[in-house]
Design a protein around this motif. Structure first.
Motif, PDB file in Angstrom:
ATOM      1  N   SER A 212      37.509  34.905  80.581  1.00 28.56           N
ATOM      2  CA  SER A 212      37.040  35.336  79.260  1.00 28.56           C
ATOM      3  C   SER A 212      38.054  36.231  78.565  1.00 28.56           C
ATOM      4  O   SER A 212      38.269  36.120  77.352  1.00 28.56           O
ATOM      5  N   SER A 213      38.703  37.124  79.316  1.00 27.91           N
ATOM      6  CA  SER A 213      39.671  38.036  78.703  1.00 27.91           C
ATOM      7  C   SER A 213      40.846  37.269  78.106  1.00 27.91           C
ATOM      8  O   SER A 213      41.309  37.569  76.999  1.00 27.91           O
ATOM      9  N   GLU A 214      41.327  36.247  78.822  1.00 32.01           N
ATOM     10  CA  GLU A 214      42.432  35.436  78.294  1.00 32.01           C
ATOM     11  C   GLU A 214      41.963  34.609  77.103  1.00 32.01           C
ATOM     12  O   GLU A 214      42.707  34.435  76.120  1.00 32.01           O
ATOM     13  N   ALA A 215      40.733  34.109  77.170  1.00 33.10           N
ATOM     14  CA  ALA A 215      40.196  33.332  76.050  1.00 33.10           C
ATOM     15  C   ALA A 215      40.126  34.180  74.781  1.00 33.10           C
ATOM     16  O   ALA A 215      40.485  33.715  73.699  1.00 33.10           O
ATOM     17  N   VAL A 216      39.696  35.446  74.908  1.00 37.25           N
ATOM     18  CA  VAL A 216      39.632  36.327  73.742  1.00 37.25           C
ATOM     19  C   VAL A 216      41.029  36.590  73.196  1.00 37.25           C
ATOM     20  O   VAL A 216      41.249  36.557  71.980  1.00 37.25           O
ATOM     21  N   ARG A 217      41.983  36.855  74.085  1.00 37.39           N
ATOM     22  CA  ARG A 217      43.359  37.123  73.633  1.00 37.39           C
ATOM     23  C   ARG A 217      43.923  35.921  72.881  1.00 37.39           C
ATOM     24  O   ARG A 217      44.530  36.072  71.815  1.00 37.39           O
ATOM     25  N   ARG A 218      43.758  34.739  73.443  1.00 31.92           N
ATOM     26  CA  ARG A 218      44.285  33.536  72.783  1.00 31.92           C
ATOM     27  C   ARG A 218      43.584  33.290  71.448  1.00 31.92           C
ATOM     28  O   ARG A 218      44.214  32.896  70.464  1.00 31.92           O
ATOM     29  N   LEU A 219      42.287  33.519  71.443  1.00 31.64           N
ATOM     30  CA  LEU A 219      41.529  33.310  70.208  1.00 31.64           C
ATOM     31  C   LEU A 219      42.015  34.254  69.120  1.00 31.64           C
ATOM     32  O   LEU A 219      42.260  33.839  67.979  1.00 31.64           O
ATOM     33  N   MET A 220      42.184  35.532  69.427  1.00 27.78           N
ATOM     34  CA  MET A 220      42.618  36.508  68.433  1.00 27.78           C
ATOM     35  C   MET A 220      44.006  36.168  67.889  1.00 27.78           C
ATOM     36  O   MET A 220      44.281  36.377  66.711  1.00 27.78           O
ATOM     37  N   ARG A 221      44.873  35.632  68.737  1.00 23.33           N
ATOM     38  CA  ARG A 221      46.224  35.272  68.285  1.00 23.33           C
ATOM     39  C   ARG A 221      46.198  34.128  67.282  1.00 23.33           C
ATOM     40  O   ARG A 221      47.127  33.974  66.486  1.00 23.33           O
ATOM     41  N   ASN A 222      45.155  33.302  67.320  1.00 19.19           N
ATOM     42  CA  ASN A 222      45.116  32.105  66.477  1.00 19.19           C
ATOM     43  C   ASN A 222      44.152  32.218  65.296  1.00 19.19           C
ATOM     44  O   ASN A 222      44.046  31.282  64.505  1.00 19.19           O
ATOM     45  N   ILE A 223      43.438  33.330  65.180  1.00 23.77           N
ATOM     46  CA  ILE A 223      42.580  33.550  64.016  1.00 23.77           C
ATOM     47  C   ILE A 223      43.443  33.901  62.815  1.00 23.77           C
ATOM     48  O   ILE A 223      44.368  34.709  62.913  1.00 23.77           O
ATOM     49  N   LEU A 224      43.161  33.279  61.679  1.00 22.94           N
ATOM     50  CA  LEU A 224      43.899  33.579  60.446  1.00 22.94           C
ATOM     51  C   LEU A 224      43.259  34.778  59.772  1.00 22.94           C
ATOM     52  O   LEU A 224      42.104  34.712  59.346  1.00 22.94           O
ATOM     53  N   PHE A 225      44.006  35.862  59.686  1.00 21.21           N
ATOM     54  CA  PHE A 225      43.509  37.057  59.017  1.00 21.21           C
ATOM     55  C   PHE A 225      44.705  37.857  58.533  1.00 21.21           C
ATOM     56  O   PHE A 225      45.672  38.046  59.249  1.00 21.21           O
ATOM     57  N   PHE A 226      44.622  38.327  57.306  1.00 18.53           N
ATOM     58  CA  PHE A 226      45.793  38.909  56.651  1.00 18.53           C
ATOM     59  C   PHE A 226      45.586  40.355  56.212  1.00 18.53           C
ATOM     60  O   PHE A 226      46.531  41.026  55.822  1.00 18.53           O
ATOM     61  N   ALA A 227      44.335  40.837  56.222  1.00 12.60           N
ATOM     62  CA  ALA A 227      44.030  42.122  55.598  1.00 12.60           C
ATOM     63  C   ALA A 227      44.492  43.298  56.447  1.00 12.60           C
ATOM     64  O   ALA A 227      44.391  43.279  57.676  1.00 12.60           O
ATOM     65  N   GLU A 228      44.973  44.314  55.765  1.00 10.62           N
ATOM     66  CA  GLU A 228      45.342  45.571  56.409  1.00 10.62           C
ATOM     67  C   GLU A 228      44.122  46.490  56.354  1.00 10.62           C
ATOM     68  O   GLU A 228      44.020  47.384  55.530  1.00 10.62           O
ATOM     69  N   ASP A 229      43.183  46.243  57.265  1.00 12.60           N
ATOM     70  CA  ASP A 229      41.924  46.977  57.237  1.00 12.60           C
ATOM     71  C   ASP A 229      41.390  47.095  58.660  1.00 12.60           C
ATOM     72  O   ASP A 229      40.947  46.097  59.250  1.00 12.60           O
ATOM     73  N   ARG A 230      41.419  48.296  59.194  1.00 13.33           N
ATOM     74  CA  ARG A 230      41.066  48.519  60.592  1.00 13.33           C
ATOM     75  C   ARG A 230      39.616  48.138  60.884  1.00 13.33           C
ATOM     76  O   ARG A 230      39.325  47.477  61.894  1.00 13.33           O
ATOM     77  N   ALA A 231      38.703  48.545  59.999  1.00 13.04           N
ATOM     78  CA  ALA A 231      37.283  48.283  60.245  1.00 13.04           C
ATOM     79  C   ALA A 231      37.007  46.784  60.309  1.00 13.04           C
ATOM     80  O   ALA A 231      36.240  46.316  61.164  1.00 13.04           O
TER      81      ALA A 231
END
Length: 282
Positions: A212-231
């Motif tokens: 699961s930890s590797e799946a989350v890491r890979r997923l986050m790397r491939n999500i398209l997101f551009f905003a500079e917003d921590r929340a």
């Protein structure tokens, strides 16, 4: 001088209709051609008004997405946009080409989805036997290859950017007009997600478990997101963890021939059977 009347096209992607308003007839024709199959008569949830500059090339500059008060500012060399999520209205100044508009819409949808528990994923997706399958990975991993190898009864949702929204049980994948190497828009339909495969090419077809930890890491790397917003990034991370907990995620090593789809169908049958055999307390 009296301003030309505004003309509107409503483009609905992922069940979210957005009105595009312009006084340029030629640009409206381009929009209608570009998003044919995704034009809608639904009441728009959001509206963008366009101020067009002279036609120019799509910029290679990095896109910047940041908050200014309650509004979002979106900027690249070929466009500049401002969108207020409170009113649902925004304005765009861009080159008169549909490719800049593609970028604006992708960014806007990524912001909308992040607030609603969904996301855009750098992945091909298709409907097989009534269920959606996602194929993600780095450039060259085989996303477009998987769509080219698909049998005739497979419905293409996209070969480039998958559109994911939560439903009552898990997640649904929607077709998008955002094409990759295939240069073909997906079908404007949706289906519940059955599995996500991270692609690797190899000498054989094989599906392996992923922690699961590797799946989350890979997923986050491939999500398209551009905003500079921590929340919003933290909210997206929570969404990724929720997705991994609800959707089977595997590594798919494949040899590029049509038999890989037999492997996908076999996984679907076996996984459904295993779910039925699980004891009720699980």
């Amino acid at each position: 001088m009296i301003a030309a009347p505004q003309k509107v096209a409503c483009v609905e992607i992922g069940g979210i209709p957005i009105a595009l308003s312009t006084d340029d007839e030629r640009f409206l024709d381009l929009v209608s051609q570009r998003y044919d199959g995704f034009l809608s008569s639904s009441h728009p949830q959001f509206e963008l008004e366009f101020d067009l500059t002279s036609t120019g090339p799509v910029s290679d500059d990095d896109v910047r997405v940041r908050r200014e008060g309650d509004a979002w500012l979106i900027k690249r060399g070929d466009f500049q946009a401002r969108w207020d999520p409170r009113t649902g209205r925004g304005s765009v100044r861009q080159n008169a080409n549909p490719y800049s508009l593609d970028s604006v819409l992708r960014i806007l949808h990524s912001l909308i989805l992040a607030q609603r528990g969904g996301f855009l994923l750098h992945a091909a997706s298709a409907i097989c036997d009534g269920r959606a399958y996602l194929f993600s990975g780095v450039s060259g991993a085989g996303k477009t290859t998987m769509t080219r190898l698909a049998p005739p009864d497979i419905t293409l949702l996209t070969d480039e950017i998958s559109y994911l929204r939560p439903n009552a049980e898990s997640y649904s994948a929607f077709g998008t007009p955002f094409a990759g190497e295939l240069a073909k828009a997906g079908e404007n339909c949706s289906a519940p997600v059955s599995a996500l495969f991270f692609l690797e090419q190899g000498p054989e077809n094989r599906i392996d478990e992923l922690p699961s930890s590797e799946a989350v890491r890979r997923l986050m790397r491939n999500i398209l997101f551009f905003a500079e917003d921590r929340a919003l990034v933290e909210k997206l991370f929570t969404t990724a963890c929720n997705f991994v907990s609800r959707v089977p995620i595997r590594r798919l090593t494949f040899y590029p021939d049509a038999r890989v789809w037999d492997e996908v169908r076999s996984f679907a049958r076996n996984f459904a059977g295993n779910l039925q055999e699980m004891p009720e307390h699980v």
